[in-house]
Enzyme design. Sequence first.
Site, PDB file in Angstrom:
ATOM      1  N   GLY A  46       0.591  -1.370  -0.106  1.00 19.60           N
ATOM      2  CA  GLY A  46      -0.193   0.222  -0.130  1.00 19.60           C
ATOM      3  C   GLY A  46       0.528   1.617   0.107  1.00 19.60           C
ATOM      4  O   GLY A  46       0.074   2.441  -0.316  1.00 19.60           O
ATOM      5  N   GLU A 100       4.433   3.966   6.209  1.00 16.41           N
ATOM      6  CA  GLU A 100       2.787   3.503   6.065  1.00 16.41           C
ATOM      7  C   GLU A 100       1.337   4.760   5.113  1.00 16.41           C
ATOM      8  O   GLU A 100       1.797   4.955   5.554  1.00 16.41           O
ATOM      9  CB  GLU A 100       2.882   2.819   7.458  1.00 16.41           C
ATOM     10  CG  GLU A 100       0.933   1.973   7.206  1.00 16.41           C
ATOM     11  CD  GLU A 100       1.524   1.121   6.939  1.00 16.41           C
ATOM     12  OE1 GLU A 100       1.964   0.491   5.644  1.00 16.41           O
ATOM     13  OE2 GLU A 100       0.940  -0.551   7.209  1.00 16.41           O
ATOM     14  N   ASP A 101       1.132   3.359   4.116  1.00 17.04           N
ATOM     15  CA  ASP A 101      -0.263   3.963   4.331  1.00 17.04           C
ATOM     16  C   ASP A 101      -1.618   4.264   4.846  1.00 17.04           C
ATOM     17  O   ASP A 101      -1.396   5.275   4.521  1.00 17.04           O
ATOM     18  CB  ASP A 101      -0.365   2.874   2.748  1.00 17.04           C
ATOM     19  CG  ASP A 101      -1.261   1.726   3.274  1.00 17.04           C
ATOM     20  OD1 ASP A 101      -1.012   1.436   4.057  1.00 17.04           O
ATOM     21  OD2 ASP A 101      -1.442   1.141   2.363  1.00 17.04           O
ATOM     22  N   ASP A 104      -4.832   1.545  10.845  1.00 12.87           N
ATOM     23  CA  ASP A 104      -6.521   1.666  10.507  1.00 12.87           C
ATOM     24  C   ASP A 104      -6.555   0.768  12.147  1.00 12.87           C
ATOM     25  O   ASP A 104      -6.544   1.758  12.975  1.00 12.87           O
ATOM     26  CB  ASP A 104      -6.881   0.253  10.094  1.00 12.87           C
ATOM     27  CG  ASP A 104      -8.032  -0.099  10.088  1.00 12.87           C
ATOM     28  OD1 ASP A 104      -9.206   0.532   9.392  1.00 12.87           O
ATOM     29  OD2 ASP A 104      -8.932  -0.969   9.914  1.00 12.87           O
ATOM     30  N   LYS A 132      -7.158   6.408  10.478  1.00 14.65           N
ATOM     31  CA  LYS A 132      -8.619   6.572  11.040  1.00 14.65           C
ATOM     32  C   LYS A 132      -8.652   6.277  12.822  1.00 14.65           C
ATOM     33  O   LYS A 132      -8.389   5.213  12.820  1.00 14.65           O
ATOM     34  CB  LYS A 132      -9.145   5.183  11.280  1.00 14.65           C
ATOM     35  CG  LYS A 132      -9.918   4.753   9.104  1.00 14.65           C
ATOM     36  CD  LYS A 132     -10.101   3.966   8.878  1.00 14.65           C
ATOM     37  CE  LYS A 132     -10.220   3.270   7.442  1.00 14.65           C
ATOM     38  NZ  LYS A 132     -10.398   2.224   7.154  1.00 14.65           N
ATOM     39  N   PHE A 153     -13.993   3.044   4.825  1.00 19.51           N
ATOM     40  CA  PHE A 153     -13.215   1.853   4.308  1.00 19.51           C
ATOM     41  C   PHE A 153     -12.695   3.157   2.259  1.00 19.51           C
ATOM     42  O   PHE A 153     -13.499   3.858   2.187  1.00 19.51           O
ATOM     43  CB  PHE A 153     -13.347   0.637   3.174  1.00 19.51           C
ATOM     44  CG  PHE A 153     -12.440  -0.129   2.846  1.00 19.51           C
ATOM     45  CD1 PHE A 153     -11.651  -0.661   3.226  1.00 19.51           C
ATOM     46  CD2 PHE A 153     -12.298  -0.116   1.030  1.00 19.51           C
ATOM     47  CE1 PHE A 153     -10.665  -1.462   2.837  1.00 19.51           C
ATOM     48  CE2 PHE A 153     -11.878  -0.927   0.951  1.00 19.51           C
ATOM     49  CZ  PHE A 153     -10.812  -1.714   1.568  1.00 19.51           C
ATOM     50  N   ASP A 160      -5.761  -0.735  -1.527  1.00 13.96           N
ATOM     51  CA  ASP A 160      -6.882  -1.532  -1.916  1.00 13.96           C
ATOM     52  C   ASP A 160      -7.990  -1.784  -1.719  1.00 13.96           C
ATOM     53  O   ASP A 160      -8.406  -1.552  -1.080  1.00 13.96           O
ATOM     54  CB  ASP A 160      -5.682  -2.451  -3.242  1.00 13.96           C
ATOM     55  CG  ASP A 160      -5.997  -3.552  -1.038  1.00 13.96           C
ATOM     56  OD1 ASP A 160      -5.190  -3.349  -0.596  1.00 13.96           O
ATOM     57  OD2 ASP A 160      -6.219  -4.365  -1.975  1.00 13.96           O
ATOM     58  N   ARG A 166      -5.202   0.325  -6.535  1.00 11.78           N
ATOM     59  CA  ARG A 166      -3.937   1.299  -6.240  1.00 11.78           C
ATOM     60  C   ARG A 166      -3.878   2.464  -6.953  1.00 11.78           C
ATOM     61  O   ARG A 166      -2.730   2.891  -6.482  1.00 11.78           O
ATOM     62  CB  ARG A 166      -3.008  -0.306  -5.849  1.00 11.78           C
ATOM     63  CG  ARG A 166      -3.017  -1.069  -5.369  1.00 11.78           C
ATOM     64  CD  ARG A 166      -2.044  -2.083  -4.772  1.00 11.78           C
ATOM     65  NE  ARG A 166      -1.769  -3.174  -3.927  1.00 11.78           N
ATOM     66  CZ  ARG A 166      -1.908  -2.870  -2.794  1.00 11.78           C
ATOM     67  NH1 ARG A 166      -2.150  -2.278  -2.354  1.00 11.78           N
ATOM     68  NH2 ARG A 166      -2.217  -4.010  -2.313  1.00 11.78           N
TER      69      ARG A 166
HETATM   70  P1  IMP Z   1      -4.204  -2.220  11.051  1.00 19.78           P
HETATM   71  O1  IMP Z   1      -3.191  -2.944  11.571  1.00 19.78           O
HETATM   72  O2  IMP Z   1      -5.536  -2.359  11.315  1.00 19.78           O
HETATM   73  O3  IMP Z   1      -3.924  -0.945  11.500  1.00 19.78           O
HETATM   74  O4  IMP Z   1      -4.289  -2.189   9.136  1.00 19.78           O
HETATM   75  C1  IMP Z   1      -3.162  -1.433   8.893  1.00 19.78           C
HETATM   76  C2  IMP Z   1      -3.137  -2.112   7.043  1.00 19.78           C
HETATM   77  O5  IMP Z   1      -4.673  -2.597   6.727  1.00 19.78           O
HETATM   78  C3  IMP Z   1      -2.916  -0.838   5.587  1.00 19.78           C
HETATM   79  O6  IMP Z   1      -1.130  -1.435   5.475  1.00 19.78           O
HETATM   80  C4  IMP Z   1      -3.851  -1.158   4.775  1.00 19.78           C
HETATM   81  O7  IMP Z   1      -3.207  -1.983   4.527  1.00 19.78           O
HETATM   82  C5  IMP Z   1      -4.744  -1.756   5.034  1.00 19.78           C
HETATM   83  N1  IMP Z   1      -6.246  -0.975   5.202  1.00 19.78           N
HETATM   84  C6  IMP Z   1      -6.489  -0.556   6.461  1.00 19.78           C
HETATM   85  N2  IMP Z   1      -7.550   0.335   6.094  1.00 19.78           N
HETATM   86  C7  IMP Z   1      -7.337   0.801   4.923  1.00 19.78           C
HETATM   87  C8  IMP Z   1      -9.104   1.261   4.127  1.00 19.78           C
HETATM   88  O8  IMP Z   1      -9.517   1.924   4.280  1.00 19.78           O
HETATM   89  N3  IMP Z   1      -8.987   0.517   2.472  1.00 19.78           N
HETATM   90  C9  IMP Z   1      -7.641  -0.106   2.403  1.00 19.78           C
HETATM   91  N4  IMP Z   1      -6.338  -1.083   3.062  1.00 19.78           N
HETATM   92  C10 IMP Z   1      -6.908  -0.539   4.385  1.00 19.78           C
HETATM   93 MG    MG Z   2      -0.591  -1.881   3.970  1.00 16.39          MG
END
Ligand code: IMP
Ligand code: MG
Length: 176
Positions: A46, A100-101, A104, A132, A153, A160, A166
């Site tokens: 991402g 990092e993108d 979440d 978020k 989302f 993606d 992407r």
């Molecule tokens: P976390 O581990 O829950 O913080 O998730 C992080 C990863 O989930 C990021 O590196 C993204 O690749 C993916 N992700 C989280 N939210 C989104 C979204 O809204 N759209 C697409 N990918 C997401």
């Molecule tokens: Mg990611």
Amino acid sequence: MITIKDKRFDLFITNEQLQEKIDIVANKINKDYKGKRPVLVAILNGAFIFAADLVRRLEFEHEIHFAKFSSYEGMDTTGNVEQLIGLTADIKDRDVIIIEDIVDTGTTMKSVIPQFFEKGARSVEIAVLLMKPGKLEVPLDVKYCAMEIPNEFIVGYGLDYDSLGRNYKDIYVVKE
Ligand code: IMP
Ligand code: MG
């Protein structure tokens, strides 16, 4: 509006808006790392677009490497953070900036950071395009964040939906 597989998405953040926010966060990083020589690690897949836009604004000497972890399938995080492509760079005694993108739940970053310290990093900071805050489930110290968004989302600009979308220059949010 765009359609990816079974979902429709509305325009949410334009590329122009993203670039303005990236300017601000890059300025901060430039100030903090002036005279240092950190190792940047962009998280695949991402972060590749954000990383490309960010590093071209950095004014200090740095290396950039890539690593890949997986926790997401479709629209939900699976909670299992697996290392898919390992970091081969030597980060012993180095200052590390993870690119990092999006943060979440925070699960990915939370489990990744200790892995960098285990490899001997002197410091580890996170530079993330989007956060978020309403979805954060673990305490996480994010030093550099370009933008905060609500619990929606999104796709585009590297992000993606089931590996698609992407390539969009702007960011789109899923329709209810
Ligand atoms: P976390 O581990 O829950 O913080 O998730 C992080 C990863 O989930 C990021 O590196 C993204 O690749 C993916 N992700 C989280 N939210 C989104 C979204 O809204 N759209 C697409 N990918 C997401
Ligand atoms: Mg990611």
